[in-house]
Write an enzyme that holds these catalytic residues in place. Sequence first.
Site, PDB file in Angstrom:
ATOM      1  N   SER A 184      -9.476   2.056   3.330  1.00  0.00           N
ATOM      2  CA  SER A 184      -8.812   2.655   2.433  1.00  0.00           C
ATOM      3  C   SER A 184      -7.813   1.879   1.468  1.00  0.00           C
ATOM      4  O   SER A 184      -7.043   2.265   0.599  1.00  0.00           O
ATOM      5  CB  SER A 184      -8.140   3.653   3.341  1.00  0.00           C
ATOM      6  OG  SER A 184      -6.895   3.161   3.995  1.00  0.00           O
ATOM      7  N   LYS A 229       0.860  -1.215  -0.033  1.00  0.00           N
ATOM      8  CA  LYS A 229       0.035  -0.022   0.013  1.00  0.00           C
ATOM      9  C   LYS A 229       0.960   1.321   0.010  1.00  0.00           C
ATOM     10  O   LYS A 229       1.872   1.223   0.796  1.00  0.00           O
ATOM     11  CB  LYS A 229      -1.038   0.007   1.210  1.00  0.00           C
ATOM     12  CG  LYS A 229      -1.948   1.073   1.372  1.00  0.00           C
ATOM     13  CD  LYS A 229      -2.895   0.927   2.542  1.00  0.00           C
ATOM     14  CE  LYS A 229      -3.822   2.048   2.854  1.00  0.00           C
ATOM     15  NZ  LYS A 229      -4.543   1.913   4.038  1.00  0.00           N
ATOM     16  N   SER A 233      -9.657  -0.319   7.402  1.00  0.00           N
ATOM     17  CA  SER A 233      -9.117  -0.092   5.911  1.00  0.00           C
ATOM     18  C   SER A 233      -8.083  -1.624   5.619  1.00  0.00           C
ATOM     19  O   SER A 233      -8.224  -1.424   4.326  1.00  0.00           O
ATOM     20  CB  SER A 233      -8.224   0.952   5.952  1.00  0.00           C
ATOM     21  OG  SER A 233      -8.783   2.131   6.025  1.00  0.00           O
TER      22      SER A 233
END
Length: 459
Positions: free
Chosen positions: A153, A78, A177
């Site tokens: 997210s 990420k 997330s």
Amino acid sequence: MMHWMTASEISQAYDAGTLSPVTVIEALFARIDALEPQYHAFIELDRAAALQAAKQAEREFKAGRRLGPLHGVPVGIKDIIDMAGQRTSCHSKVMLEHLAVEDAPVITALRASGAILFGKLALHEFAIGGPSFDLPFPPARNPWNIAHHPGGSSSGSGTALAAGFLPLALGTDTGGSVRHPAAACGLAGLKATYDLVSRRGVYPLSMSLDHVGPMARTVQDVALLLDVMAQTSSSPNATKPATYTRDLKLGVKGLRIGFIRHFHEKDEIAHPDVTRALNEACQVFRDLGAEVNDMTLPSLQEFSAAQKIILMSEGWAIHAQNLRERPQDYAEMSRRKLMCGAFLSAGDYVQAMQMRGALIDRVNHAFKNVDILLAANSLDPACRIEDVKEVVRTYTRQARVPFNLTGHPALAMMSGLSSEGLPVSLQLIGKNYDEVTVLRAGAAFEQATPWHTMHPQLS
């Protein structure tokens, strides 16, 4: 098909000498080249470094040197986690010029394990915004239906795994997330106990709520990735097993499971497909020999109120200067969320932290009578990504934030399909630092159900 192989299967094939890292990398590159333009999972695909690492792994294998189960296995990162010499964009215009000086500890641990780092994955801006269309990079799309939201997210992590681009990915989890894209994309994702995995080198959103978590398509792969990630822990309270795969085959016979039914039946009313899947999951656990009884905790609204004030207060402290000096460089969705923190007082924050302590005590007390908790994840299947009202409405309709607030480990798993063919998900929550039991229960459910074998039909 190689792109649906799990990390465990890839590792076993390496041990058997029937597969090579370069072959794996090249097959995944070909799939990414064909599908990535539609799904936008990556911010940066580091082809050269991945291929170099694959060739190095091949040389080491030929020399009889295996560093462990992740040696030669691809992992996506990420793009909120620092990798030395690479940009950490946080999917934001604000960070386009930010180059990381050193690796985050989780990256150092992955490199030491021999894992092949594939590049940086998309996210919601600064891990808070949402699927925004006013940013330098397009939002990731859901492989189960390209018109739908992949969760966030850690959106790119979810998309890459569900699309068969990668077998493993790192996400972060402040209000769910890791577990939100796991729900939307039909994956397994773990928010481990707070402080089990180092957060250093990860751009913060809320220092006391942030977690870094493993994501994969199976529970066993989550456990393998956690083995490496947990090496970064500096918590004096952490008690870690030799491997988090230790009890995956023990089943759940005799385990006591507390079902937090009121989260989705009373506090918020879940979509009928979510409720149906949760009831079916309860029966699966009973059939496997677990004792399942309803468990009452404080309401979702109580957990959410405290968590939101803490998140907004800490988020504002991090972003205040940039929001004052260059607000136009934030997406509208994330700017609006972060600006709320400007209107909170120190008293609000202190009261929320006091409430947090009481809620932690309530959850800890619940574990005197059960081994794990079972709860809903998202209360709705993924909505359409361009329906802003539905994105906003459904984003907070979830049962994830209680366990960011309390810090307990929570595993998200696919538990069924909606009437529209979209994944729905459950959570299994454990005592602090008892990820072994959570993963054990998850593995038992996974083996008793077909959901982990299902993949989206990508065009």
